[in-house]
Design a protein around this motif. Structure first.
Motif, mmCIF file in Angstrom:
data_model
loop_
_atom_site.group_PDB
_atom_site.id
_atom_site.type_symbol
_atom_site.label_atom_id
_atom_site.label_comp_id
_atom_site.label_asym_id
_atom_site.label_seq_id
_atom_site.Cartn_x
_atom_site.Cartn_y
_atom_site.Cartn_z
ATOM 1 N N GLN A 4 46.167 46.496 48.862
ATOM 2 C CA GLN A 4 46.817 46.516 47.553
ATOM 3 C C GLN A 4 45.770 46.631 46.457
ATOM 4 O O GLN A 4 44.684 46.053 46.555
ATOM 5 N N ARG A 5 46.125 47.336 45.400
ATOM 6 C CA ARG A 5 45.233 47.463 44.253
ATOM 7 C C ARG A 5 45.175 46.112 43.540
ATOM 8 O O ARG A 5 46.202 45.532 43.217
ATOM 9 N N ILE A 6 43.966 45.641 43.303
ATOM 10 C CA ILE A 6 43.836 44.374 42.577
ATOM 11 C C ILE A 6 43.261 44.576 41.177
ATOM 12 O O ILE A 6 43.507 43.766 40.297
ATOM 13 N N CYS A 7 42.477 45.651 40.989
ATOM 14 C CA CYS A 7 41.909 45.925 39.672
ATOM 15 C C CYS A 7 41.203 47.274 39.722
ATOM 16 O O CYS A 7 41.148 47.910 40.772
ATOM 17 N N SER A 8 40.647 47.666 38.586
ATOM 18 C CA SER A 8 39.786 48.849 38.555
ATOM 19 C C SER A 8 38.338 48.376 38.620
ATOM 20 O O SER A 8 38.037 47.208 38.311
ATOM 21 N N LEU A 9 37.441 49.262 39.012
ATOM 22 C CA LEU A 9 36.023 48.911 39.053
ATOM 23 C C LEU A 9 35.535 48.466 37.676
ATOM 24 O O LEU A 9 34.722 47.565 37.554
ATOM 25 N N GLY A 10 36.071 49.098 36.631
ATOM 26 C CA GLY A 10 35.670 48.778 35.266
ATOM 27 C C GLY A 10 36.043 47.376 34.828
ATOM 28 O O GLY A 10 35.490 46.863 33.847
ATOM 29 N N GLU A 11 36.966 46.737 35.537
ATOM 30 C CA GLU A 11 37.365 45.371 35.192
ATOM 31 C C GLU A 11 36.435 44.323 35.785
ATOM 32 O O GLU A 11 36.518 43.147 35.411
ATOM 33 N N LEU A 12 35.580 44.728 36.709
ATOM 34 C CA LEU A 12 34.639 43.785 37.326
ATOM 35 C C LEU A 12 33.326 43.800 36.559
ATOM 36 O O LEU A 12 32.856 44.846 36.130
ATOM 37 N N VAL A 13 32.743 42.631 36.391
ATOM 38 C CA VAL A 13 31.449 42.483 35.727
ATOM 39 C C VAL A 13 30.407 42.226 36.805
ATOM 40 O O VAL A 13 30.591 41.346 37.660
ATOM 41 N N GLN A 14 29.339 42.988 36.762
ATOM 42 C CA GLN A 14 28.298 42.862 37.782
ATOM 43 C C GLN A 14 27.768 41.437 37.857
ATOM 44 O O GLN A 14 27.510 40.796 36.837
ATOM 45 N N ASP A 15 27.633 40.958 39.091
ATOM 46 C CA ASP A 15 27.098 39.625 39.399
ATOM 47 C C ASP A 15 27.942 38.485 38.850
ATOM 48 O O ASP A 15 27.436 37.400 38.573
ATOM 49 N N GLU A 16 29.253 38.710 38.725
ATOM 50 C CA GLU A 16 30.195 37.655 38.376
ATOM 51 C C GLU A 16 31.370 37.724 39.333
ATOM 52 O O GLU A 16 31.816 38.803 39.701
ATOM 53 N N ALA A 17 31.865 36.563 39.730
ATOM 54 C CA ALA A 17 33.028 36.497 40.609
ATOM 55 C C ALA A 17 34.285 36.429 39.761
ATOM 56 O O ALA A 17 34.297 35.841 38.681
ATOM 57 N N ARG A 18 35.339 37.041 40.258
ATOM 58 C CA ARG A 18 36.633 37.013 39.577
ATOM 59 C C ARG A 18 37.711 36.665 40.600
ATOM 60 O O ARG A 18 37.704 37.184 41.713
ATOM 61 N N ARG A 19 38.634 35.789 40.220
ATOM 62 C CA ARG A 19 39.680 35.324 41.129
ATOM 63 C C ARG A 19 40.890 36.242 41.066
ATOM 64 O O ARG A 19 41.356 36.607 39.985
ATOM 65 N N PHE A 20 41.403 36.580 42.253
ATOM 66 C CA PHE A 20 42.646 37.327 42.392
ATOM 67 C C PHE A 20 43.486 36.639 43.457
ATOM 68 O O PHE A 20 42.944 35.963 44.334
ATOM 69 N N GLU A 21 44.779 36.826 43.388
ATOM 70 C CA GLU A 21 45.666 36.333 44.433
ATOM 71 C C GLU A 21 46.538 37.493 44.892
ATOM 72 O O GLU A 21 47.189 38.146 44.083
ATOM 73 N N VAL A 22 46.506 37.739 46.200
ATOM 74 C CA VAL A 22 47.285 38.821 46.801
ATOM 75 C C VAL A 22 48.128 38.226 47.921
ATOM 76 O O VAL A 22 47.589 37.636 48.857
ATOM 77 N N ASP A 23 49.430 38.345 47.797
ATOM 78 C CA ASP A 23 50.350 37.807 48.806
ATOM 79 C C ASP A 23 50.051 36.344 49.126
ATOM 80 O O ASP A 23 50.061 35.921 50.285
ATOM 81 N N GLY A 24 49.755 35.567 48.091
ATOM 82 C CA GLY A 24 49.502 34.146 48.262
ATOM 83 C C GLY A 24 48.114 33.790 48.753
ATOM 84 O O GLY A 24 47.816 32.620 48.972
ATOM 85 N N VAL A 25 47.246 34.784 48.928
ATOM 86 C CA VAL A 25 45.883 34.546 49.383
ATOM 87 C C VAL A 25 44.946 34.636 48.181
ATOM 88 O O VAL A 25 44.837 35.689 47.553
ATOM 89 N N ALA A 26 44.271 33.529 47.871
ATOM 90 C CA ALA A 26 43.310 33.515 46.766
ATOM 91 C C ALA A 26 41.978 34.057 47.252
ATOM 92 O O ALA A 26 41.507 33.691 48.334
ATOM 93 N N MET A 27 41.378 34.944 46.461
ATOM 94 C CA MET A 27 40.095 35.518 46.834
ATOM 95 C C MET A 27 39.196 35.652 45.625
ATOM 96 O O MET A 27 39.667 35.802 44.495
ATOM 97 N N ALA A 28 37.909 35.551 45.880
ATOM 98 C CA ALA A 28 36.889 35.806 44.862
ATOM 99 C C ALA A 28 36.369 37.218 45.106
ATOM 100 O O ALA A 28 35.951 37.543 46.219
ATOM 101 N N VAL A 29 36.404 38.042 44.073
ATOM 102 C CA VAL A 29 35.956 39.426 44.188
ATOM 103 C C VAL A 29 34.705 39.577 43.325
ATOM 104 O O VAL A 29 34.681 39.150 42.176
ATOM 105 N N VAL A 30 33.674 40.197 43.910
ATOM 106 C CA VAL A 30 32.378 40.298 43.252
ATOM 107 C C VAL A 30 31.868 41.735 43.318
ATOM 108 O O VAL A 30 31.885 42.351 44.384
ATOM 109 N N LEU A 31 31.387 42.229 42.183
ATOM 110 C CA LEU A 31 30.613 43.465 42.126
ATOM 111 C C LEU A 31 29.155 43.031 42.097
ATOM 112 O O LEU A 31 28.693 42.456 41.104
#
Length: 109
Positions: A4-31
């Motif tokens: 599933q699409r969670i964001c665009s690459l442009g929404e991520l900041v390099q070397d920072e984690a961002r929280r997303f939840e997909v189907d009840g699963v919490a994840m940290a996404v990092v560029l």
């Protein structure tokens, strides 16, 4: 389940984690600093703390509460007090879209 699409690459900041939840699963996404996108379970296995609030350094994220660092590639803890790994999810980049399937956990050594 499919990715599933969670964001665009442009929404991520390099070397920072961002929280997303997909189907009840919490994840940290990092560029990371090499331009690679990682998705790991968002909860530290030591203290039930959100890893997306932690500190990113290279290909690791460190829990702000007790200092356990986890590999973004394998999910393995790199130091105590955590000793259990966090899940690592497959990330696919499609154009500018970041796709993650919470059902696909990578088994890495």
């Amino acid at each position: 389940m499919t990715a599933q699409r969670i964001c665009s690459l442009g929404e991520l900041v390099q070397d920072e984690a961002r929280r997303f939840e997909v189907d009840g699963v919490a994840m940290a996404v990092v560029l990371d600093s090499n331009g690679e996108v990682h998705a790991i379970g968002d909860t530290c296995t030591h203290g039930d703390i959100s890893l997306s609030e932690g500190f990113v350094d290279g290909d690791t994220v460190e829990c702000w509460a007790h200092g356990s660092a986890f590999s973004l590639r394998t999910g393995k803890p790199l130091n105590l007090p955590a000793y259990e790994p966090v899940p690592v999810f497959q990330v696919t980049i499609d154009g500018d879209d970041v796709l993650v399937d919470p059902a696909v956990k990578l088994a890495l050594n």
